[in-house]
Design a protein around this motif. Structure first.
Motif: not given
Length: 484
Positions: A212-213, A221-224, A278-280, A443-446
């Protein structure tokens, strides 16, 4: 002393999670109850001692604060699981997804057009007097319009067996690590009960959380690069912060480990130099997140973090400002919010509530303080509450004055006869009140955890389940029964 005799269990004053009103194990609980009945007192004591050793060995702790300091304590754990049939859980799961979907639409609306206020569904004064509305978030468009990526909604069951939502936690909800560790400990001490495969798993949560994160990353295109942002070792939930970072294989950082550059991009200090973040997954409260945007004296956050977020260069979960819906007064409007945003009837009920901001409700509450549970809008952990039937006249008068001074800040509910679950004391099961905190990922799904964190009031007849105030916990089993 004989083996566990469920006919002697005094749990029929309330709805019991394992036994029906005649003391017979419920269908989903029958294998567990049969197994426990076969244990001698010595064998039960041995399993209980093994759980305590496992908790100490695994370092599962929580922090209790008191005047003048704090102390880390071993996690209080009862070895008798709480059981919910899978068919019942599917209905609860659907209700939780519906609720969180509506809450995310509500938060997004408040930071944009505020149609819900203009249409009179939410009184304007509720928004205007919200301590968790963040003007700094107005106009921000987080990915997919999701603000509360991780939600913990507290559920209770009353004497009739009906499940209610007691409150929603959408700022930095905690407890999921203890749900996972409860399962790990239970597998160690009762491994034979997992052989049937009927107990549904919870150990996929860290992978679900990571996915989800990762889906929030502004770079494709990159690993977050994902990090968990913690206030530090003195925070009561630090164990959980470290646990989740380790389970996801990401870095655990503090505010000083991050830097926002002139390009409004967040970087992390590493031994190899700066690395873009990218994500916190932030476990720091809004007001301490960025001293440029919120409290200038905060040493816990990172200057410029809100600039980077508003620019779309970093994702924050949960998003700042999500706490506007984490308000016990807003909670009372959630059924109407579901109807307003989704055009659906709520699948899960709220506990009937009184809002002290309304004169008729306030007068009723003031006249019935000895019968009600009164809560401030934004406290957590069971603090600041009045449990009317167990209060003194002096406490009620003091609370009445608080309500008169700030009616918007208080709401009240009837004192529910919370369901109980068998809990071991000196080798014998005794009924203790429980609640449940499932965790919902948006996220893309719950997705909803298969069960959640069952908290248990270890003191006889107490309704206070919070670990910070003497409560404990149990493993929660969602169990498939024959024919499902």
């Amino acid at each position: 002393m004989s083996n566990v005799d469920w006919k002697q269990y005094p749990g029929q004053r309330f709805y019991d999670e394992l036994l029906d009103s005649s003391g017979v194990p419920r269908t989903a609980a029958r294998p567990l109850c049969d197994a426990l009945a076969g244990f001698s007192p010595a064998a039960l004591a041995e399993r209980k001692a093994a759980a305590e050793v496992a908790i100490r060995t695994m370092g599962i702790t929580f922090t209790v604060y008191f005047e003048g300091g704090s102390i880390d304590r071993a996690w209080p754990f009862d070895i008798v699981p709480r059981i919910i049939p899978a068919d019942e859980w599917r209905d609860i799961e659907a209700g939780l997804k519906q609720r969180v979907d509506a809450l995310n639409l509500f938060i997004d609306d408040l930071y944009h057009d505020q149609k819900v206020v203009r249409d009179g569904v939410l009184p304007r004064e509720v928004l205007e007097q919200s301590v968790n509305f963040r003007p700094q978030c107005v106009g921000v468009d987080p990915p997919r319009g999701v603000w509360a990526h991780i939600c913990g909604s507290d559920l209770v069951r009353d004497a009739s067996g009906q499940v209610y939502v007691l409150e929603d936690n959408l700022r930095v909800p905690s407890g999921v690590s203890y749900m996972l560790e409860n399962r790990n400990v239970t597998k160690r001490i009762l491994p034979e009960l997992f052989e049937s495969g009927r107990i549904l798993p919870v150990d996929d949560y860290p992978a679900q959380l990571y996915d989800m994160l990762a889906s929030l990353s502004p770079r494709s295109g990159v690993d977050p690069q994902i990090v968990v942002l913690t206030p530090g070792i003195y925070n009561s939930a630090y164990y959980e912060h470290a646990y989740l970072a380790q389970q996801m294989g990401v870095e655990l950082v503090q505010g000083s480990d991050l830097l926002v550059g002139a390009d409004d991009i967040v970087y992390m200090h590493t031994v190899d130099g700066l690395r873009q973040v990218d994500v916190i997954y932030r476990r720091v409260d809004d007001l301490f997140l960025d001293p440029e945007a919120f409290r200038a004296d905060s040493m816990l956050g990172t200057p410029g973090l809100m600039r980077a977020w508003r620019a779309g260069n970093v994702a924050l979960a949960n998003a700042p400002g999500a706490g506007v819906a984490d308000d016990k007064v807003v909670y009372t409007f959630v059924p109407e919010l579901i109807r307003y945003y989704l055009n659906e009837e709520p699948l899960l009920a709220n506990v009937p509530s009184y809002l002290c901001m309304f004169e008729d409700d306030r007068n009723y509450v003031l006249e019935h303080l000895d019968e009600l549970v009164v809560k401030p809008a934004n406290e957590s952990g069971g603090y600041g509450m009045l449990i009317g039937p167990r209060s003194t006249p002096e406490e009620r008068e003091a609370f009445a004055e608080l309500i008169r001074q700030d009616p918007r800040n208080y709401m009240a509910q009837p004192t529910l006869d919370l369901s109980t679950a068998p809990t071991l004391f000196e080798g014998a099961p005794e009924p203790r009140h429980v609640d449940l905190r499932p965790f919902i990922l948006s996220g893309p799904e719950t997705q909803v955890t298969m069960g959640g964190l069952t908290r248990v009031a270890l003191v006889k007849d107490s309704l206070v389940v919070n670990s910070s105030q003497g409560g404990g916990s149990k493993d929660t089993w969602i169990v498939e029964t024959e024919g499902e």
